[in-house]
Design an enzyme around this catalytic site. Structure first.
Site, PDB file in Angstrom:
ATOM      1  N   TYR A   1       0.835  -1.213   0.000  1.00  0.00           N
ATOM      2  CA  TYR A   1       0.000   0.000   0.000  1.00  0.00           C
ATOM      3  C   TYR A   1       0.862   1.252   0.000  1.00  0.00           C
ATOM      4  O   TYR A   1       0.457   2.297  -0.464  1.00  0.00           O
ATOM      5  CB  TYR A   1      -0.922   0.010   1.216  1.00  0.00           C
ATOM      6  CG  TYR A   1      -1.978  -1.057   1.152  1.00  0.00           C
ATOM      7  CD1 TYR A   1      -2.912  -1.066   0.116  1.00  0.00           C
ATOM      8  CD2 TYR A   1      -2.041  -2.063   2.107  1.00  0.00           C
ATOM      9  CE1 TYR A   1      -3.885  -2.049   0.047  1.00  0.00           C
ATOM     10  CE2 TYR A   1      -3.001  -3.050   2.035  1.00  0.00           C
ATOM     11  CZ  TYR A   1      -3.924  -3.036   1.008  1.00  0.00           C
ATOM     12  OH  TYR A   1      -4.876  -4.013   0.940  1.00  0.00           O
ATOM     13  N   CYS A   2       2.028   1.162   0.593  1.00  0.00           N
ATOM     14  CA  CYS A   2       2.881   2.344   0.702  1.00  0.00           C
ATOM     15  C   CYS A   2       4.336   1.930   0.603  1.00  0.00           C
ATOM     16  O   CYS A   2       4.771   1.124   1.398  1.00  0.00           O
ATOM     17  CB  CYS A   2       2.632   3.045   2.030  1.00  0.00           C
ATOM     18  SG  CYS A   2       3.596   4.541   2.243  1.00  0.00           S
TER      19      CYS A   2
END
Lengths: 86, 379
Positions: A21-22
């Site tokens: 996600y990041c």
């Protein structure tokens, strides 16, 4: 490339960014594309539907080769080849 | 014969693991059955997130540093000598002073650091705030900045992926406070097709940037900087002119990792669940040192450390390693000088920032003060 041809590819490196996600799948591809030597084939596994669109767009901007994408049940396998130094 | 756990690196991950393990394995250490060593090249433990505040004069050096020895459990041995070689086949770590130490279990926590030299011209033409000296230099530039074009650029990989947004929002507020915001032309660039890697955070930025007059340029990956012409050019072919270039340089792992053949760029191939080095049974990797596609952040190292400690203790006592890291990360995001939000996520659950508030900002400021409890293994 056809899906059958893509499935035959043996990538130089595979990035499993399905849970990334990041900072995200394309960011991982950019990092790898910059550090792998010319000629490398990179497979990016992404769970983000946007990658199937964003990745080819970025590859086109930086003049690298987009080989194709395989849509699996809940993720995408995106293949590219580094053809010039960046 | 006693077992030896060696931890290379005295940052947040290495220090937490040493302290939690020393606490958990106290009986074995007392009986002489276990030795825990930390190898570090620095006597000081520095709280890196504090640099974001130091940039604005909101933190002083003395507030951000502690003696590593003082943070470590008294039963942990500290060796202040850089590791220069790791031989995974012989289970040995070689120090700069020539000493060779044998381990039963190794934890590699060597972190990452900005490598502006990877982009031609960046070191000469750009500024960054991820290191103490560079932060103070940029602070000086900002204090004397009367107006003009500021460009923010981001290299890959980099630690603390929310910091580029935070510094942007904080600068926006800071220039307003100083009454010169109308004289500042600020452009935030980002490497991909949106304003942040996290979708929900990118959407937040898309909504707030226009209101604050922050310009943006997507698909911008630094190729080179021309310090004479004051331009930065991307590999995508865009050139931006700047008066002040603020960058988050691409990062590299520690030299000892590449020199020992453990991982390209200083980042080690790591199993995302066990946090063991791929194809290794007795080497764990924590924090920025992994090659995992997750945030390089102190918070990541913190949550990974909990799992690594449980597995090491369980392995030493029962020969089992049942614990798995679920990808948990928690990051505060400053949205200016008075409000903040946060994101929390793991491998299964995407992050979703809450509405920014003064309360979250104050929580972050509080954490900045009590951070020391984290490496001590208390918080």
């Amino acid at each position: 490339m056809t899906e059958a041809e893509l499935r035959e590819i043996e990538p130089t490196v595979t990035i499993d960014a399905r849970d990334a996600y990041c900072p995200g799948p394309l960011m991982e591809l950019i990092k790898e594309m910059r550090q792998q030597p010319v000629g490398s084939i990179i497979e990016l596994m992404s769970g983000d539907a946007g990658s199937a669109k964003d990745v080819p767009e970025w590859l086109n901007k930086v003049h690298q080769e987009f080989l194709g994408v395989i849509s699996e049940s809940d993720y995408w396998r995106i293949f590219s080849r580094k053809i010039i130094e960046i | 014969m006693s077992k030896r756990v060696i931890i290379v690196g005295g940052g947040v991950g290495g220090t937490i693991i040493a302290n939690l393990l020393a606490k958990k394995m106290r009986p074995e250490i007392r009986k002489g059955e276990l030795i825990i060593d930390v190898i570090s090249d620095k006597a000081e433990h520095f709280y890196q997130p504090g640099l974001l505040y130091m940039l604005f004069g909101l933190k002083q050096y003395e507030e951000l540093v502690r003696d590593e020895r003082g943070l470590l459990d008294p039963m942990v041995e500290l060796h202040l000598n850089p590791a220069v070689g790791i031989d995974k086949d012989k289970n040995e770590v070689r120090l700069k002073n020539g000493v060779v130490m044998k381990y039963d279990i190794l934890v590699i926590a060597t972190g990452s650091k900005p490598a502006p030299e990877m982009i031609p011209g960046l070191k000469e033409g750009g500024h960054w705030f991820y290191e103490l000296d560079a932060c103070l230099k940029l602070r000086n530039e900002l204090m004397n900045f009367k107006g003009g074009k500021i460009v923010l650029t981001i290299g890959m990989p980099h630690k603390c992926p929310v910091a580029p947004l935070e510094v942007t929002y904080m600068l926006d507020d800071w220039f307003r406070q100083r009454g010169i915001r109308d004289k500042v032309d600020y452009t935030y660039t980002y490497p991909i097709a949106k304003l942040h890697g996290i979708d929900s955070v990118a959407q937040f930025a898309s909504k707030t940037f226009p209101k604050r007059g922050i310009k943006s340029e997507i698909f911008f990956n630094m190729k080179e900087v021309d310090p004479n012409k004051k331009t930065v050019t991307s590999i995508e072919g865009t050139t931006l002119k700047y008066d002040l270039l603020i960058s988050v340089p691409p990062h590299k792992g520690a030299n000892v990792i590449e020199d020992s053949g453990l991982g390209q760029g200083g980042f080690i191939p790591t199993d995302k669940f066990t946090l063991k080095m791929k194809d290794s049974k007795n080497i764990y990797v924590v924090g920025d040192t992994t090659n995992l596609p997750i945030s390089k952040a102190g918070s990541t190292a913190h949550f990974e450390s909990d799992v690594i400690v449980e597995n090491i203790a369980s392995e030493l006592r029962d020969g089992l390693t049942p614990f798995r890291y679920d990808g948990k990360v928690f990051c505060f995001i400053e949205t200016g000088l008075t409000k903040a939000t946060y994101v929390m996520f793991n491998y299964e659950t995407p992050p979703n920032p809450v509405a920014p508030s003064a309360l979250i900002h104050w929580l972050k400021l509080t954490y900045n003060k009590v951070y020391w409890l984290t490496p001590m293994g208390i918080l």
